[in-house]
Write a protein that holds these residues in place. Structure first.
Motif, PDB file in Angstrom:
ATOM      1  N   GLN A  25       0.835  -1.192   0.000  1.00 33.17           N
ATOM      2  CA  GLN A  25       0.000   0.000   0.000  1.00 33.17           C
ATOM      3  C   GLN A  25       0.872   1.245   0.000  1.00 33.17           C
ATOM      4  N   SER A  26       0.275   2.329  -0.460  1.00 30.20           N
ATOM      5  CA  SER A  26       0.885   3.639  -0.306  1.00 30.20           C
ATOM      6  C   SER A  26      -0.254   4.634  -0.134  1.00 30.20           C
ATOM      7  N   MET A  27       0.106   5.896   0.054  1.00 30.11           N
ATOM      8  CA  MET A  27      -0.907   6.940   0.229  1.00 30.11           C
ATOM      9  C   MET A  27      -0.522   8.145  -0.602  1.00 30.11           C
ATOM     10  N   CYS A  28      -1.496   8.687  -1.305  1.00 29.42           N
ATOM     11  CA  CYS A  28      -1.247   9.863  -2.135  1.00 29.42           C
ATOM     12  C   CYS A  28      -0.914  11.073  -1.254  1.00 29.42           C
ATOM     13  N   ASN A  29      -0.041  11.939  -1.750  1.00 31.45           N
ATOM     14  CA  ASN A  29       0.217  13.198  -1.052  1.00 31.45           C
ATOM     15  C   ASN A  29      -0.376  14.378  -1.808  1.00 31.45           C
ATOM     16  N   THR A  30      -1.200  14.077  -2.804  1.00 34.97           N
ATOM     17  CA  THR A  30      -1.937  15.121  -3.524  1.00 34.97           C
ATOM     18  C   THR A  30      -3.178  15.509  -2.728  1.00 34.97           C
ATOM     19  N   LYS A  31      -3.757  16.649  -3.077  1.00 34.83           N
ATOM     20  CA  LYS A  31      -5.062  17.001  -2.538  1.00 34.83           C
ATOM     21  C   LYS A  31      -6.096  16.145  -3.262  1.00 34.83           C
ATOM     22  N   THR A  32      -6.851  15.372  -2.529  1.00 32.80           N
ATOM     23  CA  THR A  32      -7.808  14.457  -3.161  1.00 32.80           C
ATOM     24  C   THR A  32      -8.846  15.219  -3.976  1.00 32.80           C
ATOM     25  N   GLU A  33      -9.108  16.454  -3.581  1.00 37.17           N
ATOM     26  CA  GLU A  33     -10.047  17.285  -4.347  1.00 37.17           C
ATOM     27  C   GLU A  33      -9.541  17.527  -5.765  1.00 37.17           C
ATOM     28  N   VAL A  35      -8.677  15.924  -8.569  1.00 39.66           N
ATOM     29  CA  VAL A  35      -8.841  14.581  -9.134  1.00 39.66           C
ATOM     30  C   VAL A  35      -7.758  14.271 -10.156  1.00 39.66           C
ATOM     31  N   LYS A  36      -7.453  15.219 -11.017  1.00 40.18           N
ATOM     32  CA  LYS A  36      -6.464  14.984 -12.074  1.00 40.18           C
ATOM     33  C   LYS A  36      -5.096  14.639 -11.488  1.00 40.18           C
ATOM     34  N   ALA A  37      -4.628  15.445 -10.542  1.00 43.63           N
ATOM     35  CA  ALA A  37      -3.317  15.208  -9.942  1.00 43.63           C
ATOM     36  C   ALA A  37      -3.296  13.894  -9.170  1.00 43.63           C
ATOM     37  N   THR A  38      -4.395  13.595  -8.491  1.00 43.54           N
ATOM     38  CA  THR A  38      -4.464  12.360  -7.702  1.00 43.54           C
ATOM     39  C   THR A  38      -4.442  11.139  -8.612  1.00 43.54           C
ATOM     40  N   GLY A  65     -15.022  13.399  -4.883  1.00 48.61           N
ATOM     41  CA  GLY A  65     -14.089  13.128  -5.965  1.00 48.61           C
ATOM     42  C   GLY A  65     -13.692  11.671  -6.090  1.00 48.61           C
ATOM     43  N   LEU A  66     -13.997  10.864  -5.074  1.00 51.53           N
ATOM     44  CA  LEU A  66     -13.569   9.468  -5.079  1.00 51.53           C
ATOM     45  C   LEU A  66     -14.116   8.686  -6.266  1.00 51.53           C
ATOM     46  N   ARG A  71     -12.885   5.606 -11.204  1.00 52.90           N
ATOM     47  CA  ARG A  71     -13.166   5.211 -12.599  1.00 52.90           C
ATOM     48  C   ARG A  71     -11.922   5.254 -13.476  1.00 52.90           C
ATOM     49  N   GLN A  72     -10.875   5.935 -13.028  1.00 52.23           N
ATOM     50  CA  GLN A  72      -9.685   6.106 -13.864  1.00 52.23           C
ATOM     51  C   GLN A  72      -8.474   5.308 -13.387  1.00 52.23           C
ATOM     52  N   ILE A  73      -8.621   4.532 -12.310  1.00 54.76           N
ATOM     53  CA  ILE A  73      -7.496   3.762 -11.780  1.00 54.76           C
ATOM     54  C   ILE A  73      -7.832   2.273 -11.805  1.00 54.76           C
ATOM     55  N   HIS A  74      -6.865   1.446 -11.411  1.00 56.69           N
ATOM     56  CA  HIS A  74      -7.034  -0.001 -11.564  1.00 56.69           C
ATOM     57  C   HIS A  74      -6.740  -0.776 -10.288  1.00 56.69           C
ATOM     58  N   ILE A  75      -6.564  -0.086  -9.174  1.00 57.00           N
ATOM     59  CA  ILE A  75      -6.307  -0.745  -7.895  1.00 57.00           C
ATOM     60  C   ILE A  75      -7.326  -0.247  -6.876  1.00 57.00           C
ATOM     61  N   PRO A  76      -7.555  -1.006  -5.802  1.00 57.02           N
ATOM     62  CA  PRO A  76      -8.539  -0.595  -4.798  1.00 57.02           C
ATOM     63  C   PRO A  76      -8.206   0.754  -4.171  1.00 57.02           C
ATOM     64  N   LEU A  77      -9.265   1.493  -3.867  1.00 63.11           N
ATOM     65  CA  LEU A  77      -9.152   2.857  -3.352  1.00 63.11           C
ATOM     66  C   LEU A  77      -9.658   2.896  -1.908  1.00 63.11           C
ATOM     67  N   VAL A  78      -8.796   3.346  -1.008  1.00 62.93           N
ATOM     68  CA  VAL A  78      -9.121   3.396   0.420  1.00 62.93           C
ATOM     69  C   VAL A  78      -9.248   4.852   0.850  1.00 62.93           C
ATOM     70  N   ALA A  79     -10.295   5.146   1.609  1.00 64.05           N
ATOM     71  CA  ALA A  79     -10.521   6.505   2.094  1.00 64.05           C
ATOM     72  C   ALA A  79     -10.061   6.621   3.546  1.00 64.05           C
ATOM     73  N   ASP A  80      -9.230   7.613   3.828  1.00 67.14           N
ATOM     74  CA  ASP A  80      -8.693   7.849   5.160  1.00 67.14           C
ATOM     75  C   ASP A  80      -9.524   8.933   5.845  1.00 67.14           C
ATOM     76  N   ILE A  81     -10.198   8.547   6.927  1.00 67.62           N
ATOM     77  CA  ILE A  81     -11.156   9.444   7.568  1.00 67.62           C
ATOM     78  C   ILE A  81     -10.744   9.734   8.999  1.00 67.62           C
TER      79      ILE A  81
END
Length: 352
Positions: A25-33, A35-38, A65-66, A71-81
């Protein structure tokens, strides 16, 4: 409990636990809002070998934005709350494959129940995460400070809260920046639960310090048969986390495939730019993840040919030139500037 005995949990189209391969696993350091950068960062991480990606969801816009990200990625997406249960619900409604919460900072039992009910409705797992930095005051007092025992008790208390609500589709994460404490905590919790464990040394530091701490901590935990997913937490580009995680798993014999590069530490006999060449080789071989081979990059002809015999391919440096070695046999002598291209050509031949 070994990882073969842990429960199987499905995250999107991947499964963990029950002896299934350990996922990175890893975690994005982009702003999830954004969408393009993420999406761009996730696609880069996918290419590097990331299996599951987590994103921060601190706002309603991030939660919304999730769906577009997924719809544009190919691996599971986890939301950190954290803190706001409504964001957890919104993340699930927008397609999160798993959510990460600490029930202790979500609020009242009714708010936690609302999140659990929504997860149950969509059939997605909840990762219950507890860090040493968030340990409750009563447990700090009970154990005389922040301890492995306190971390484990806190995590299992949070698990019971959700179990009492009739849900057990769970993954547990207990982390500390103290490597020895983290190791002990995992050893303790492995004997107390069958839920799959996500393992990592939190806040490990920059590339050098973080990699050393993670290699020691994850290495000792994983080598005991503990852990179902991992993250190498680094203060740096997330793609570096994935590279390090892959190498840790390969070093432990827990993941096969890809090119393994070994190189000598250089000495006074070295007459080529071995440091630069080794770095170029390490970057070049990332395009050959479909191969399972060993490449040796050696700085001189004293040890080079001998060491390279143990590799599928090798380079042994001379004075501004080097030998290209295949299965222990010298193939040809080349100028230093042609060694990298020749090595890549040999890898292409192996690919067929």
């Amino acid at each position: 409990m070994g990882r073969e005995e842990s429960r199987i949990v499905r995250i999107g189209d991947r499964v963990i636990g029950g002896g299934n391969p350990i996922l990175i696993q890893s975690m994005c350091n982009t702003k999830t809002e954004d969408v393009k950068a993420t999406v761009e960062q996730i696609l880069e991480l996918e290419k590097a070998g990331c299996d599951i990606i987590r994103v921060a969801v601190p706002t309603k816009e991030a939660a919304e934005g999730l769906g577009r990200i997924k719809r544009q990625i190919h691996i599971p997406l986890v939301a950190d709350i954290h803190f706001d249960y409504r964001l957890a619900i919104a993340a699930i409604e927008n397609g999160a494959d798993k959510i990460r919460i600490n029930p202790g900072n979500i609020g009242s039992a009714d708010r936690v129940r609302a999140v659990v009910d929504k997860a149950r409705e969509r059939g997605i797992p909840i990762r219950v995460g507890v860090n040493s930095g968030s340990l409750e005051k009563d447990l700090i007092a009970k154990y005389g400070g922040v301890t492995a025992e306190g971390i484990v008790e806190s995590a299992l208390d949070k698990v019971r809260i959700i179990e009492d609500m009739g849900y057990d589709n769970l993954v547990i994460s207990i982390k500390s920046s103290d490597v020895l404490m983290c190791i002990k905590a995992h050893e303790l919790i492995a004997g107390k639960t069958r839920y799959p464990l996500h393992v990592g040394i939190t806040e490990a530091g920059t590339l050098t310090a973080g990699n050393i701490k993670s290699a020691i901590g994850l290495g000792l935990i994983l080598s005991q048969g503990i852990g179902d997913t991992i993250r190498v937490s680094l203060t740096g580009a997330p793609v570096e986390e994935v590279k390090s995680a892959k190498l840790i798993l390969k070093t432990l014999g827990l993941r096969k495939g890809g090119v393994t590069v070994v190189s000598c530490p250089t000495c006074g006999r070295t007459r080529i730019d071995l440091i630069g060449l080794a770095g170029q080789v390490e970057t070049m071989v990332t395009e050959f993840d479909d191969l399972d081979v060993k490449v040796a990059v050696m700085g001189c002809v004293v040890n080079g040919p001998g060491e390279a015999k143990e590799a599928d391919l090798g380079i042994a440096g001379g004075v501004g030139e080097g030998l290209l070695i295949r299965k222990g046999e010298v193939v040809r002598k080349l100028p230093e500037g042609e060694l990298l291209a020749a090595l890549r050509e040999e890898l292409l031949k192996l690919r067929g």
